[in-house]
Design a protein around this motif. Structure first.
Motif, short mmCIF file in Angstrom:
data_model
loop_
_atom_site.label_atom_id
_atom_site.label_comp_id
_atom_site.label_asym_id
_atom_site.label_seq_id
_atom_site.Cartn_x
_atom_site.Cartn_y
_atom_site.Cartn_z
N ALA A 152 0.84 -1.21 0.00
CA ALA A 152 0.00 0.00 0.00
C ALA A 152 0.88 1.26 0.00
O ALA A 152 0.60 2.21 -0.72
CB ALA A 152 -0.93 -0.01 1.22
N ARG A 153 1.95 1.20 0.79
CA ARG A 153 2.83 2.37 0.88
C ARG A 153 3.56 2.60 -0.45
O ARG A 153 3.61 3.70 -0.99
CB ARG A 153 3.83 2.17 2.02
N ARG A 154 4.11 1.50 -1.01
CA ARG A 154 4.86 1.65 -2.27
C ARG A 154 3.94 2.11 -3.39
O ARG A 154 4.33 2.89 -4.25
CB ARG A 154 5.53 0.33 -2.66
N ALA A 251 -8.69 -6.21 -6.83
CA ALA A 251 -8.79 -4.74 -6.95
C ALA A 251 -7.48 -4.09 -6.49
O ALA A 251 -7.45 -2.88 -6.25
CB ALA A 251 -9.96 -4.24 -6.11
N LEU A 252 -6.44 -4.90 -6.35
CA LEU A 252 -5.12 -4.47 -5.85
C LEU A 252 -5.16 -4.04 -4.38
O LEU A 252 -4.29 -3.29 -3.93
CB LEU A 252 -4.50 -3.36 -6.70
N SER A 258 -7.23 -8.09 1.98
CA SER A 258 -7.76 -9.30 1.34
C SER A 258 -7.96 -10.42 2.36
O SER A 258 -8.97 -11.13 2.32
CB SER A 258 -6.80 -9.79 0.26
N CYS A 259 -7.00 -10.60 3.26
CA CYS A 259 -7.12 -11.71 4.22
C CYS A 259 -8.20 -11.44 5.26
O CYS A 259 -8.89 -12.36 5.71
CB CYS A 259 -5.78 -12.00 4.89
N LYS A 414 -2.90 -11.26 -12.62
CA LYS A 414 -4.34 -11.48 -12.82
C LYS A 414 -5.10 -10.16 -12.70
O LYS A 414 -4.81 -9.36 -11.80
CB LYS A 414 -4.88 -12.48 -11.79
N PRO A 415 -6.07 -9.94 -13.58
CA PRO A 415 -6.78 -8.65 -13.59
C PRO A 415 -7.88 -8.57 -12.53
O PRO A 415 -8.17 -9.56 -11.86
CB PRO A 415 -7.40 -8.61 -14.98
#
Ligand code: AMX
Length: 434
Positions: A152-154, A251-252, A258-259, A414-415
């Protein structure tokens, strides 16, 4: 070779295989979808390709192609234990290769270095009412850890080369999994041990540190933790928790977001909560008879339950058509370490009688036990009697698989996932036009 370098060495081959499939066979039809399937939970419709694990209906789960007995035999063990180091399992899931002793221990060391929990996570947990379900606390704590996400930071500061995302996802995965035993043990201690804090010990492995932090010092329980965490680490990519975390990750969203989403799915009674129902059911039978019933008594009891169309917890499976090898592995553990345990004897008596009764009844597609038919029995024996906590044990292990799926989704680029929903009217019109 360390896990990151091993993945890097494999990455070109996997990217090329995937690209070739899409380029050369993009229009190949994999399946038709029926109305029944759309209204029936997309049951059996292939929606995902993932090479981390696969559930064969006749064989059960294979991790990276290895069956449960193979995994238990091949993975390196700690000096003090008889079951595999969970670090070795994580190496296998992440890279597809059985690690050497050194490679498995390397992951364990990585985990130790990264296991520190920031103070605000404790504050979040402590701020919740005492009656909060442990799975809610678990998911909240993972979400609170999102402040630490390297990806998230990068991303915020501008890594925009998609091919590089996976490295930050791997770092986040190692960081999150490293913290899970401390996190789960703190939830256990907060809920059931007046909030005491126990430090992890540097000379213990990931699984035995968890056992130590919740106050279970018997060496056999550390081995049960190793076994349990290996067995529950993954079950393909399309079950509720795996799919939920994959969808959110597409959704990145980072590994933590996600977890946490995956754990919210696991907390549902049709998914991760089933194991506590099985133990409750076995205890109810013992209470009914005031002891472990004789074979003939249990036969009558089970016939009567099936006659009333009761669902027997721990039996049947949506995919499996044989006894779950994870049931067998835990039954073998119990036979070895706790053969006289009453609830275990009762569970095995049910296993002896019930499948043929279910076959006679003729409804169920799989009359054999799934893993939940025995999970709780073993935990109960070692004094983990807080049923509500069992799903956290499951989640602690399952995040090993979820983080691997998410990392590999970024490796393969993966998109974002976006299937289609229809209205009832559109569906009716499609049928009328046929
Ligand atoms: N006892 C009695 N009857 C059962 C049964 C069981 N354990 N499992 C299935 N049946 C019945 C169903 O109710 C259904 O009856 P119906 O035709 O009258 O509605 C019929 O058998 C056919 O069901 P199925 O196609 O074999 O099962 P499914 O794929 O729809 O569901 C599962 C699978 C696991 C939800 C179901 O077997 C079940 O409820 N088992 C008990 C609960 C359990 O053990 N859950 C844990 C699953 C493992 C996991 O994912 N954690």
């Amino acid at each position: 070779m360390n896990v990151k370098d091993r993945i890097r060495s494999k990455l070109p081959e996997w990217r090329e295989r995937t690209a070739r499939l899409v380029h050369d066979h993009g229009s190949f039809k994999v399946a038709d979808v029926t109305v029944e399937q759309i209204f029936g939970g997309i049951r059996g419709v292939p929606i995902q390709v993932s090479d981390i694990s696969y559930v064969d209906p006749m064989e059960g789960i294979r991790f990276r192609g290895y069956s449960i007995p193979e995994v238990l035999k091949l993975l390196p063990r700690p000096e003090t234990g008889q079951y595999p180091l969970v670090g070795g399992l994580y190496y296998l899931l992440m890279t597809g290769e059985v690690p050497t002793q050194e490679e498995a221990e390397d992951i364990e060391v990585e985990w130790k270095v990264r296991s520190n929990l920031p103070d605000h996570v404790f504050q979040v947990l402590k701020a919740m009412p005492r009656y909060t379900h442990p799975m809610t606390l678990f998911s909240q704590a993972i979400l609170a850890l999102q402040t630490e996400s390297i990806f998230a930071r990068r991303y915020y500061y501008g890594i925009h080369n998609k091919a590089d995302y996976w490295e930050a996802f791997l770092q986040d995965s190692l960081n999150l999994t490293a913290k899970l035993p401390v996190l789960a043990a703190n939830i256990y201690n907060l809920k059931y041990r007046d909030g005491i804090y126990v430090n992890p010990e540097p000379n213990r492995d990931w699984a035995s540190n968890f056992a130590h932090m919740i106050g279970k010092e018997e060496p056999d329980y550390a081995d049960l933790c190793r076994l349990f965490f290996v067995l529950h680490s993954d079950h393909e990519g399309a079950n509720v928790s795996a799919h939920a975390s994959h969808l959110v990750g597409s959704a990145l969203a980072d590994v933590y977001l996600s977890c946490s989403a995956g754990m919210n799915g696991l907390a549902g009674p049709l998914h991760g909560l089933a194991n506590q129902e099985c133990l409750r059911w076995l205890l109810k039978i013992r209470e009914h008879f005031g002891r472990v019933p004789r074979r003939d008594e249990l036969q009558v009891y089970l016939e009567s339950a099936l006659g009333k169309n009761e669902i027997i917890p721990g039996y049947g499976h949506a995919v499996l058509r044989v006894t779950d090898p994870r049931f067998t592995a835990q039954a073998e553990f119990a036979q070895r370490f706790m053969p006289e345990d009453e609830i275990f004897r009762l569970a095995m008596l049910v296993f002896d009688i019930l499948p043929s009764l279910l076959i006679q009844q003729g409804k169920v597609k799989n009359p054999y036990p799934n893993v939940d038919a025995i999970n709780g029995t073993l935990q109960y024996h070692y004094g983990v009697k807080e049923f509500d906590f069992y799903t956290v044990l499951f989640g602690l292990s399952r995040i090993l698989g979820l983080t691997t799926h998410i990392t590999w989704s970024r490796i393969l680029g993966k998109p974002i996932e976006r299937p289609k929903s229809l209205t009832t009217k559109i569906l009716e019109e499609m049928i009328d036009r046929e």
